[in-house]
Write an enzyme that holds these catalytic residues in place. Structure first.
Site, PDB file in Angstrom:
ATOM      1  N   PHE A  12      76.414  40.196  11.704  1.00  0.00           N
ATOM      2  CA  PHE A  12      75.826  41.257  10.806  1.00  0.00           C
ATOM      3  C   PHE A  12      76.950  42.367  10.484  1.00  0.00           C
ATOM      4  O   PHE A  12      77.579  42.596   9.377  1.00  0.00           O
ATOM      5  CB  PHE A  12      74.355  41.620  10.924  1.00  0.00           C
ATOM      6  CG  PHE A  12      74.102  42.892  10.145  1.00  0.00           C
ATOM      7  CD1 PHE A  12      74.076  42.736   8.870  1.00  0.00           C
ATOM      8  CD2 PHE A  12      73.381  43.970  10.757  1.00  0.00           C
ATOM      9  CE1 PHE A  12      73.771  43.713   8.131  1.00  0.00           C
ATOM     10  CE2 PHE A  12      72.838  44.823  10.266  1.00  0.00           C
ATOM     11  CZ  PHE A  12      73.115  44.984   8.795  1.00  0.00           C
ATOM     12  N   LYS A  85      71.336  40.236  21.315  1.00  0.00           N
ATOM     13  CA  LYS A  85      70.937  41.726  20.593  1.00  0.00           C
ATOM     14  C   LYS A  85      69.330  41.750  20.637  1.00  0.00           C
ATOM     15  O   LYS A  85      69.170  43.060  19.994  1.00  0.00           O
ATOM     16  CB  LYS A  85      71.931  42.080  19.432  1.00  0.00           C
ATOM     17  CG  LYS A  85      71.520  41.014  18.227  1.00  0.00           C
ATOM     18  CD  LYS A  85      72.175  41.552  17.094  1.00  0.00           C
ATOM     19  CE  LYS A  85      71.674  40.746  15.919  1.00  0.00           C
ATOM     20  NZ  LYS A  85      72.091  41.082  14.653  1.00  0.00           N
ATOM     21  N   SER A 125      75.226  51.211  21.752  1.00  0.00           N
ATOM     22  CA  SER A 125      74.322  51.175  20.970  1.00  0.00           C
ATOM     23  C   SER A 125      73.586  52.817  21.405  1.00  0.00           C
ATOM     24  O   SER A 125      73.770  53.127  22.735  1.00  0.00           O
ATOM     25  CB  SER A 125      73.225  50.212  21.257  1.00  0.00           C
ATOM     26  OG  SER A 125      72.081  50.604  20.974  1.00  0.00           O
ATOM     27  N   TYR A 150      68.548  44.279  27.246  1.00  0.00           N
ATOM     28  CA  TYR A 150      69.683  44.248  26.283  1.00  0.00           C
ATOM     29  C   TYR A 150      70.324  45.665  26.337  1.00  0.00           C
ATOM     30  O   TYR A 150      71.478  45.802  26.586  1.00  0.00           O
ATOM     31  CB  TYR A 150      68.967  44.257  25.042  1.00  0.00           C
ATOM     32  CG  TYR A 150      69.855  44.816  23.807  1.00  0.00           C
ATOM     33  CD1 TYR A 150      70.891  44.242  23.382  1.00  0.00           C
ATOM     34  CD2 TYR A 150      69.299  46.101  23.208  1.00  0.00           C
ATOM     35  CE1 TYR A 150      71.644  44.603  22.511  1.00  0.00           C
ATOM     36  CE2 TYR A 150      70.350  46.621  22.317  1.00  0.00           C
ATOM     37  CZ  TYR A 150      71.267  46.033  21.782  1.00  0.00           C
ATOM     38  OH  TYR A 150      72.060  46.753  20.942  1.00  0.00           O
ATOM     39  N   LYS A 154      74.151  47.144  27.698  1.00  0.00           N
ATOM     40  CA  LYS A 154      75.234  48.253  26.964  1.00  0.00           C
ATOM     41  C   LYS A 154      75.535  49.557  28.002  1.00  0.00           C
ATOM     42  O   LYS A 154      76.606  49.795  28.120  1.00  0.00           O
ATOM     43  CB  LYS A 154      74.536  48.894  25.766  1.00  0.00           C
ATOM     44  CG  LYS A 154      74.064  47.876  24.661  1.00  0.00           C
ATOM     45  CD  LYS A 154      75.300  47.398  24.057  1.00  0.00           C
ATOM     46  CE  LYS A 154      75.006  46.198  23.018  1.00  0.00           C
ATOM     47  NZ  LYS A 154      76.323  45.445  22.586  1.00  0.00           N
ATOM     48  N   PHE A 179      73.700  53.619  15.820  1.00  0.00           N
ATOM     49  CA  PHE A 179      72.285  53.933  15.664  1.00  0.00           C
ATOM     50  C   PHE A 179      71.355  52.736  14.838  1.00  0.00           C
ATOM     51  O   PHE A 179      71.612  51.684  15.344  1.00  0.00           O
ATOM     52  CB  PHE A 179      71.936  55.362  15.024  1.00  0.00           C
ATOM     53  CG  PHE A 179      72.226  56.436  16.117  1.00  0.00           C
ATOM     54  CD1 PHE A 179      73.417  56.589  16.742  1.00  0.00           C
ATOM     55  CD2 PHE A 179      71.077  56.972  16.582  1.00  0.00           C
ATOM     56  CE1 PHE A 179      73.352  57.580  17.777  1.00  0.00           C
ATOM     57  CE2 PHE A 179      71.125  57.893  17.723  1.00  0.00           C
ATOM     58  CZ  PHE A 179      72.327  58.173  18.300  1.00  0.00           C
ATOM     59  N   ASN A 180      70.693  52.824  13.849  1.00  0.00           N
ATOM     60  CA  ASN A 180      70.106  51.638  13.424  1.00  0.00           C
ATOM     61  C   ASN A 180      70.917  51.262  12.183  1.00  0.00           C
ATOM     62  O   ASN A 180      70.518  51.667  11.002  1.00  0.00           O
ATOM     63  CB  ASN A 180      68.610  52.134  13.061  1.00  0.00           C
ATOM     64  CG  ASN A 180      67.866  52.123  14.037  1.00  0.00           C
ATOM     65  OD1 ASN A 180      68.302  52.847  15.121  1.00  0.00           O
ATOM     66  ND2 ASN A 180      66.739  51.364  14.201  1.00  0.00           N
ATOM     67  N   ARG A 293      54.292  49.300  19.141  1.00  0.00           N
ATOM     68  CA  ARG A 293      55.204  48.300  19.699  1.00  0.00           C
ATOM     69  C   ARG A 293      55.660  48.801  21.250  1.00  0.00           C
ATOM     70  O   ARG A 293      56.303  49.950  21.314  1.00  0.00           O
ATOM     71  CB  ARG A 293      56.198  47.850  19.029  1.00  0.00           C
ATOM     72  CG  ARG A 293      56.885  46.853  19.310  1.00  0.00           C
ATOM     73  CD  ARG A 293      58.109  46.572  18.336  1.00  0.00           C
ATOM     74  NE  ARG A 293      59.017  47.264  18.161  1.00  0.00           N
ATOM     75  CZ  ARG A 293      60.096  47.224  17.305  1.00  0.00           C
ATOM     76  NH1 ARG A 293      60.164  46.063  16.508  1.00  0.00           N
ATOM     77  NH2 ARG A 293      61.031  48.050  17.132  1.00  0.00           N
TER      78      ARG A 293
END
Ligand code: UFG
Length: 338
Positions: A12, A85, A125, A150, A154, A179-180, A293
């Site tokens: 991506f 990831k 990240s 994960y 990093k 970031f996102n 979550r």
């Protein structure tokens, strides 16, 4: 033309970076084991740029085959995207995550040392900041205690790179803390293409938008945020890709080890993002509030002054741009990239 090895270059973010590199006069050389990417991405890169980059289906945890790529090409720099990831999956498969993510970084670094390749950019990240004590997050804030394996990979790779830098002061190493990432290439040819049920918010919203999923599950509305839903710093993937080119240009000035947040500096809640998506695309997104979550934090956004001051880079695209581009990609690729 400087040759830049891009590991995970069909993913991506990697694929957008490849496009940006081509547009900025670099020659990307892609290696990807196709674990979480499709070969068709290469055709799409060619369709967009009219250049077909050299591609090797190579797993960069494998020393011999990765070394052969360095031997065939006069590599100037490496951008290391390759890695597992999925946050949730990493809690189920910690051994695989540590083995793959640390193994690939170490293998590439070892070969770089042997071949005297000095420039390395690492996909890190914001997860390295763990549970933030305050926002915005600065590059100097404490790192460690990631909330999942994960994230811990990093943290560990950043630590390894600090040691590598101390031992090899002539190396130039850049840690980019994303970031996102959201959005897609404006053409709709490239975007986020998760396997199965999406974990991340934007691909989930996009699949609800095309009717593939019935409604969005909003994980928690009792966070200490503007409307109770989680706040993140969503950055358009094209801006993110440009950040890599800016970092690469900066490495040419021999800065040693440098660290940058790549975000927008602005937090957006889950419901704000949903409403932005609805407005950008003239479509209703059905959602239901669900329990939190596990592992999620209230709020997380970047201070982005350092990247602007030192790299001359800042995010230019908006959440609305990202919502439009993600939907466009999803509509054009209802079953992902085929
Ligand atoms: N969310 C929902 N419903 C969903 C998915 C997500 O409400 O179906 C919410 C989450 O609770 C959170 C926000 O949307 O508040 C963003 O969640 P994402 O899963 O999209 O992203 P995260 O912030 O959890 O994690 C992302 C990347 C990680 C990276 C981290 C860095 O997935 O790889 O950002 O901050 F480490």
């Amino acid at each position: 033309m400087k040759k830049v090895l891009v590991t995970g270059g069909l993913g991506f973010i990697g694929s957008e970076a490849v496009i940006c590199l081509i547009e900025n006069g670099y020659e990307p050389i892609i290696i990807d084991n196709l674990y979480n990417a499709k070969l068709a991405v290469l055709d799409r890169i060619e369709e967009i740029t009219h250049v077909r980059p050299k591609f090797y289906q190579v797993d960069c945890t494998k020393y011999e085959e990765t070394k052969a790529v360095f031997e065939e090409n006069d590599i100037d720099s490496v951008i290391h995207f390759a890695g597992y990831k999925a946050v949730g999956e990493s809690t189920q498969k910690p051994i695989e995550y540590y083995e793959n993510n640390l193994g690939s970084a170490l293998t590439v670094l070892k070969i770089m040392k042997e071949k005297d390749v000095k420039n390395f950019i690492f996909s890190s990240s914001a997860t390295v900041y763990g549970v933030p004590e305050r926002v915005p997050l600065y590059e100097t804030d404490p790192v460690g205690n990631a909330t999942n394996p994960y994230g811990e990979t990093k943290v560990m790779i950043e630590r390894i790179l600090e040691d590598v830098s101390k031992a090899n002061p002539s190396m130039n190493i850049c840690l980019l803390r994303y970031f996102n990432p959201i959005g897609a290439h404006a053409s709709g040819l490239l975007g986020e293409d998760p396997n199965g049920l999406p974990n991340n918010l934007m691909p989930y919203v996009s699949q609800v938008a095309i009717g593939k999923l019935p409604f969005l599950r909003v994980f928690g509305d009792d966070y200490k945020t503007v409307d109770g839903t989680g706040v993140r710093d969503y950055i358009h993937v094209v801006d993110l890709a440009e950040g890599h080119v800016a970092a690469l240009n900066h490495l040419a000035t021999n800065p040693g080890l440098v660290v940058y947040n790549l975000g927008t500096g602005k937090g957006t809640s889950v419901l704000e993002l949903v409403h932005a998506f609805e407005e950008a695309n003239g479509i209703k997104i059905h959602y239901q509030i669900m329990p939190r979550r596990p592992g999620d934090i209230d709020e997380n956004f970047a201070n982005v002054d350092k990247a602007f001051n030192e790299l001359g880079w800042k995010a230019k695209l908006t959440i609305t741009d990202a919502c439009r581009d993600s939907y466009n990609f999803q509509k054009k690729n209802p079953n992902g990239i085929e």
